[in-house]
Design an enzyme around this catalytic site. Structure first.
Site, PDB file in Angstrom:
ATOM      1  N   TYR A  86       0.820  -1.223   0.000  1.00  0.00           N
ATOM      2  CA  TYR A  86       0.000   0.000   0.000  1.00  0.00           C
ATOM      3  C   TYR A  86       0.847   1.264   0.000  1.00  0.00           C
ATOM      4  O   TYR A  86       0.514   2.234   0.681  1.00  0.00           O
ATOM      5  CB  TYR A  86      -0.948  -0.001   1.213  1.00  0.00           C
ATOM      6  CG  TYR A  86      -2.134  -0.900   0.990  1.00  0.00           C
ATOM      7  CD1 TYR A  86      -3.246  -0.433   0.318  1.00  0.00           C
ATOM      8  CD2 TYR A  86      -2.125  -2.220   1.401  1.00  0.00           C
ATOM      9  CE1 TYR A  86      -4.336  -1.255   0.070  1.00  0.00           C
ATOM     10  CE2 TYR A  86      -3.189  -3.053   1.158  1.00  0.00           C
ATOM     11  CZ  TYR A  86      -4.292  -2.563   0.489  1.00  0.00           C
ATOM     12  OH  TYR A  86      -5.359  -3.386   0.234  1.00  0.00           O
ATOM     13  N   TYR A 105     -14.361  -4.951   2.319  1.00  0.00           N
ATOM     14  CA  TYR A 105     -12.962  -5.323   2.103  1.00  0.00           C
ATOM     15  C   TYR A 105     -12.750  -6.724   2.659  1.00  0.00           C
ATOM     16  O   TYR A 105     -12.946  -6.966   3.851  1.00  0.00           O
ATOM     17  CB  TYR A 105     -11.991  -4.334   2.771  1.00  0.00           C
ATOM     18  CG  TYR A 105     -10.565  -4.758   2.528  1.00  0.00           C
ATOM     19  CD1 TYR A 105      -9.990  -4.624   1.265  1.00  0.00           C
ATOM     20  CD2 TYR A 105      -9.813  -5.358   3.529  1.00  0.00           C
ATOM     21  CE1 TYR A 105      -8.695  -5.060   1.014  1.00  0.00           C
ATOM     22  CE2 TYR A 105      -8.510  -5.794   3.290  1.00  0.00           C
ATOM     23  CZ  TYR A 105      -7.973  -5.640   2.024  1.00  0.00           C
ATOM     24  OH  TYR A 105      -6.693  -6.083   1.776  1.00  0.00           O
ATOM     25  N   ASP A 149     -17.173 -12.994   7.626  1.00  0.00           N
ATOM     26  CA  ASP A 149     -15.737 -12.696   7.623  1.00  0.00           C
ATOM     27  C   ASP A 149     -15.370 -12.001   8.938  1.00  0.00           C
ATOM     28  O   ASP A 149     -15.530 -10.791   9.073  1.00  0.00           O
ATOM     29  CB  ASP A 149     -15.414 -11.818   6.403  1.00  0.00           C
ATOM     30  CG  ASP A 149     -13.953 -11.395   6.352  1.00  0.00           C
ATOM     31  OD1 ASP A 149     -13.218 -11.673   7.331  1.00  0.00           O
ATOM     32  OD2 ASP A 149     -13.550 -10.786   5.348  1.00  0.00           O
ATOM     33  N   LYS A 190      -5.629 -12.586  11.504  1.00  0.00           N
ATOM     34  CA  LYS A 190      -5.206 -11.465  12.361  1.00  0.00           C
ATOM     35  C   LYS A 190      -5.030 -11.855  13.826  1.00  0.00           C
ATOM     36  O   LYS A 190      -4.004 -12.416  14.196  1.00  0.00           O
ATOM     37  CB  LYS A 190      -6.194 -10.303  12.209  1.00  0.00           C
ATOM     38  CG  LYS A 190      -6.154  -9.699  10.800  1.00  0.00           C
ATOM     39  CD  LYS A 190      -6.811  -8.369  10.728  1.00  0.00           C
ATOM     40  CE  LYS A 190      -6.867  -7.786   9.340  1.00  0.00           C
ATOM     41  NZ  LYS A 190      -5.711  -7.015   8.953  1.00  0.00           N
TER      42      LYS A 190
END
Ligand SMILES: Cc1ncc(COP(=O)(O)O)c(C=O)c1O
Length: 422
Positions: A16, A143, A235, A264
């Site tokens: 990014y 996302y 998700d 995560k």
């Protein structure tokens, strides 16, 4: 002699990042608890859990000890045809915490792959039954990751623009609110036969700017999809493991998903790992004498024992009373702080769910990931020893649960000062 930043610039390409204009990457040499230390010995409070992963703090000694022990016993083994106790134990313990309809665990390496596998499960489930489905339902501005499948079900944006012709067919709907549910249901009804699944970020759309919707509205929508037999992929890559104030976002919802995705916080932010869980019904739809009906998906590091050991250690810590109290305490402190800045002329909106707080600033520019104000915000906090990573003009906090009240107060005070200064 070259600095670490200079050596880095010669060989590394960062995520990014527009490498031509970006500032040199900051070398971090050590982490401890909620703090990161740079190569000059400066200390920074990690207010974003290093891209939303760190749960119990950096270099946690308990997780380090468990991973180290595993490293000396079995560091890796092929997971096709073989198994090991850390993966068995982790699956047993995770399933015991999830909605009771979750029955099987499929391992991978990260959040995007957890989503890829979920999508493949749904598409192949329909294929195996001989009634292929072609469309997927998702939220606008969603996302779900950066691999092609995950990108396809993410909102179309400048991030996905170069690949638009390669992304597959998705029906995008607005997230639910008290007013739009009938219209959303109407849209979904028109495509019922084609829909392989509905994939959604429950309660919080993180990368979209920490957009939040109410649990009861989502539940209403999920119940409707369930009544049409549209498989549900929840998700929880970002929100799982305590971020929303409960262990999982699922704990806020009555409708149980068919498939769930995790990453995560799964390993406490220590090791890369993804998990996709599913119901017995999904799993059964792959069972056959026909070998072609198997799920042909796997990664070299599927169910890596070190990552399993980290996840088990992180789960031990997460379930301790002290951690659950910290989650509760951070939640309450966010609520109080949010109230104190609501109505400030520079605050457009302030949102919070559990341990996640987001403040949208009035800047004269539209709210967007590319809002120029992000750089000013970032610099202001960095100069004061706090790491944040604003999504444009949206400043958010995703603290590790070990963060002290003093550090949290200091961050709130710095936000208040920034509201007066910037
Ligand atoms: C909800 C959600 N799903 C999936 C992903 C992708 O995870 P990863 O970056 O590990 O591929 C993210 C990453 O931020 C996410 O927030």
């Amino acid at each position: 002699m070259c600095t670490l930043s200079e050596r880095d610039r010669k060989v590394n390409w960062h995520p990014y990042t527009q490498m031509q204009t970006a500032a040199p990457a900051v070398p971090i040499v050590r982490g401890e608890g909620a703090y990161l230390y740079d190569d000059k010995g400066n200390r920074y409070i990690d207010a974003i859990s290093s891209w939303w992963v760190t749960l119990h703090g950096h270099a946690h000694p308990y997780i380090a000890q468990k991973v180290s022990a595993q490293l000396h016993t079995l560091e890796q083994v092929i997971f096709a045809g073989f198994t090991h106790e850390p993966a068995i134990l982790l699956s047993e313990r995770l399933l015991a915490l999830l909605p009771e309809n979750q029955s099987k665990v499929f391992y991978s390496d990260n959040g995007s792959t957890a989503v890829e596998i979920a999508l493949k499960m749904c598409l192949q489930q329909a294929y195996n039954k001989g009634i292929p489905k072609t469309k997927i339902l998702a939220f606008k501005d969603a996302y779900h990751g950066d691999t092609f499948g995950a990108m396809s079900v993410s909102g179309r944006s400048v991030w996905t623009a170069p690949f638009k012709d390669q992304l597959f067919d998705v029906l995008f709907i607005d997230p639910p609110n008290a007013d739009n549910l009938p219209a959303l249901k109407d849209t979904i009804s028109q495509y019922t036969q084609e829909l392989a699944c509905f994939v959604y970020e429950p309660l919080i759309q993180g990368a979209a700017g920490m957009l939040m919707h109410r649990a009861e509205d989502l539940d209403n929508l999920l119940g409707f999809c369930r009544s049409l037999s549209i498989p549900l992929i929840q998700d929880e890559v970002f929100v799982g493991f305590g971020r929303t104030g409960t262990l999982f976002a699922a704990n806020h919802l009555k409708t149980k998903p068919d498939i769930m995705c995790f990453s995560k916080g799964l390993t406490g932010g220590t090791m890369p790992m993804g998990i996709t869980t599913c119901t017995e019904t999904v799993y059964q739809s792959f069972l056959s004498k026909d070998r072609y009906k198997a799920l042909f998906h796997g990664h070299s590091f599927t169910a890596n024992p070190l990552a399993c050991a980290a996840a088990l250690a992180s789960m031990d810590l997460l379930l301790q009373e002290e951690t659950l109290q910290r989650i509760q305490s951070i939640t309450e402190q966010h609520i109080a702080f949010a109230q104190s800045i609501t109505g400030h002329p520079k605050v457009k909106t302030v949102r919070h769910t559990g341990t996640i707080l987001a403040i949208e600033w009035h800047t004269g520019e539209d709210t967007s990931y590319f809002n120029q104000f992000a750089a000013a915000l970032y610099g202001y906090f960095w100069d004061r020893g706090i790491l944040i990573r604003p999504l444009g003009n949206i400043l958010y906090l995703v603290p590790p649960y070990c963060m002290s009240n003093e550090d949290l107060d200091y961050i709130y005070k710095t936000i208040s000062q920034a509201l007066e200064t910037l």
